[in-house]
Scaffold this motif. Sequence first.
Motif, mmCIF file in Angstrom:
data_model
loop_
_atom_site.group_PDB
_atom_site.id
_atom_site.type_symbol
_atom_site.label_atom_id
_atom_site.label_comp_id
_atom_site.label_asym_id
_atom_site.label_seq_id
_atom_site.Cartn_x
_atom_site.Cartn_y
_atom_site.Cartn_z
ATOM 1 N N SER A 168 -21.221 -10.451 -7.880
ATOM 2 C CA SER A 168 -21.392 -10.742 -6.550
ATOM 3 C C SER A 168 -20.540 -11.446 -6.064
ATOM 4 N N LYS A 169 -20.163 -11.583 -4.780
ATOM 5 C CA LYS A 169 -19.182 -12.222 -4.058
ATOM 6 C C LYS A 169 -19.452 -12.877 -2.978
ATOM 7 N N LEU A 170 -19.410 -14.233 -2.544
ATOM 8 C CA LEU A 170 -19.477 -14.863 -1.094
ATOM 9 C C LEU A 170 -18.363 -14.764 -0.245
ATOM 10 N N SER A 171 -18.759 -14.477 0.966
ATOM 11 C CA SER A 171 -17.793 -14.367 1.986
ATOM 12 C C SER A 171 -18.060 -15.087 3.117
ATOM 13 N N GLY A 172 -17.276 -15.622 3.989
ATOM 14 C CA GLY A 172 -17.601 -16.349 5.155
ATOM 15 C C GLY A 172 -17.311 -17.826 5.247
ATOM 16 N N VAL A 173 -16.935 -18.367 4.193
ATOM 17 C CA VAL A 173 -16.534 -19.466 3.936
ATOM 18 C C VAL A 173 -14.867 -19.575 3.688
ATOM 19 N N ASN A 174 -14.351 -19.991 4.979
ATOM 20 C CA ASN A 174 -12.922 -19.855 4.899
ATOM 21 C C ASN A 174 -12.286 -20.425 3.571
ATOM 22 N N PRO A 183 -10.971 -22.760 -4.599
ATOM 23 C CA PRO A 183 -10.812 -23.267 -3.205
ATOM 24 C C PRO A 183 -9.541 -22.547 -2.563
ATOM 25 N N ASN A 184 -9.537 -22.408 -1.224
ATOM 26 C CA ASN A 184 -8.486 -21.553 -0.439
ATOM 27 C C ASN A 184 -7.872 -22.511 0.677
ATOM 28 N N GLY A 185 -6.721 -22.473 1.217
ATOM 29 C CA GLY A 185 -6.178 -23.040 2.357
ATOM 30 C C GLY A 185 -6.074 -24.742 2.031
ATOM 31 N N VAL A 186 -6.677 -25.236 3.040
ATOM 32 C CA VAL A 186 -6.499 -26.858 2.892
ATOM 33 C C VAL A 186 -7.150 -27.418 1.783
ATOM 34 N N ALA A 187 -8.279 -26.825 1.470
ATOM 35 C CA ALA A 187 -9.140 -27.180 0.064
ATOM 36 C C ALA A 187 -8.258 -27.020 -1.037
ATOM 37 N N THR A 188 -7.288 -26.617 -1.509
ATOM 38 C CA THR A 188 -6.383 -26.788 -2.613
ATOM 39 C C THR A 188 -5.966 -27.965 -2.605
ATOM 40 N N ALA A 189 -5.812 -28.671 -1.821
ATOM 41 C CA ALA A 189 -4.985 -30.029 -1.770
ATOM 42 C C ALA A 189 -5.972 -31.011 -2.476
ATOM 43 N N THR A 195 -9.851 -28.109 -7.136
ATOM 44 C CA THR A 195 -9.319 -27.080 -8.142
ATOM 45 C C THR A 195 -10.321 -26.051 -8.561
ATOM 46 N N GLU A 196 -9.898 -25.141 -9.112
ATOM 47 C CA GLU A 196 -10.860 -23.866 -9.364
ATOM 48 C C GLU A 196 -12.057 -24.314 -10.512
ATOM 49 N N TYR A 197 -13.098 -24.146 -10.114
ATOM 50 C CA TYR A 197 -14.316 -24.411 -10.901
ATOM 51 C C TYR A 197 -15.219 -23.141 -11.809
ATOM 52 N N GLN A 198 -15.424 -23.381 -12.762
ATOM 53 C CA GLN A 198 -16.025 -22.122 -13.552
ATOM 54 C C GLN A 198 -16.888 -22.855 -14.414
ATOM 55 N N LYS A 199 -18.147 -22.030 -14.303
ATOM 56 C CA LYS A 199 -19.446 -22.492 -15.236
ATOM 57 C C LYS A 199 -20.113 -21.175 -15.622
ATOM 58 N N THR A 200 -20.566 -21.342 -17.143
ATOM 59 C CA THR A 200 -21.399 -20.212 -17.626
ATOM 60 C C THR A 200 -22.500 -20.798 -17.821
ATOM 61 N N SER A 201 -23.698 -20.020 -17.512
ATOM 62 C CA SER A 201 -25.204 -20.543 -17.415
ATOM 63 C C SER A 201 -25.990 -19.636 -18.242
ATOM 64 N N THR A 202 -26.821 -19.943 -19.024
ATOM 65 C CA THR A 202 -28.005 -18.963 -19.249
ATOM 66 C C THR A 202 -29.086 -18.855 -18.204
ATOM 67 N N THR A 203 -29.509 -17.718 -18.106
ATOM 68 C CA THR A 203 -30.541 -17.195 -17.144
ATOM 69 C C THR A 203 -31.851 -16.794 -17.845
ATOM 70 N N THR A 204 -32.910 -17.067 -17.322
ATOM 71 C CA THR A 204 -34.069 -16.629 -17.778
ATOM 72 C C THR A 204 -35.053 -16.450 -16.588
ATOM 73 N N ALA A 205 -35.865 -15.500 -16.759
ATOM 74 C CA ALA A 205 -36.971 -15.056 -15.915
ATOM 75 C C ALA A 205 -38.072 -14.537 -16.267
ATOM 76 N N ILE A 206 -39.315 -15.154 -15.689
ATOM 77 C CA ILE A 206 -40.520 -14.178 -15.948
ATOM 78 C C ILE A 206 -41.163 -13.801 -14.624
ATOM 79 N N GLY A 207 -41.715 -12.514 -14.652
ATOM 80 C CA GLY A 207 -42.149 -12.087 -13.413
ATOM 81 C C GLY A 207 -43.169 -10.837 -13.693
ATOM 82 N N ALA A 208 -43.643 -10.391 -12.545
ATOM 83 C CA ALA A 208 -44.491 -9.055 -12.431
ATOM 84 C C ALA A 208 -44.207 -8.328 -11.195
ATOM 85 N N LYS A 209 -44.081 -7.066 -11.516
ATOM 86 C CA LYS A 209 -44.068 -5.912 -10.448
ATOM 87 C C LYS A 209 -45.275 -5.421 -10.267
#
Length: 161
Positions: A67-73, A108-114, A117-131
């Motif tokens: 997935s990708k986020l857009s709308g935040v310059n 970060p893009n534009g002014v935010a690069t000053a 810096t780029e941030y990366q994180k890997t996380s474990t995901t768990t879910a329990i549910g019912a349909k």
Amino acid sequence: MNNSSLSSVVIPKLRISAGIPFGLDFSYMYTSVPSSNIKITGYEGRIAFGEMIPMPMVEFNVRAYQSKLSGVNELSVKDSGYAAMLGADLPIIKPYIEFGQVKSTATPNGVATAVFTEYQKTSTTTAIGAKLTVFPLVIMNAEYAMMGSKKMYTLKFAAEF
């Protein structure tokens, strides 16, 4: 000025899925935060192994998504991950549990690069549910999920055909 923080946000989401033979499903997702330019788009591929498991009423699938986020310059955010789901394929209710991993990258893009810096994180995901099949073609899905230390509650209604 009120300094209270927002603890939850309701965000509507549109998801279109198409299944093809051999247990393959493909999905596209679009969501938009009301009264803003913020949007999230994504896609997923899933393979179901239900017919390959020699036990009746057992559902097992594996999926990969992005997935990708857009709308935040000043910021670019992408998530990609995978998960495995095991569930009971019962007539009206289908409980399940899911485990996976997601990698998030914020650049970060534009002014935010000053400043940032780029941030990366890997996380474990768990879910329990019912349909739950509420009426023919109408389902309700309730889920509790954790991504790293973040907790999420989801309730969705959908039409399946």
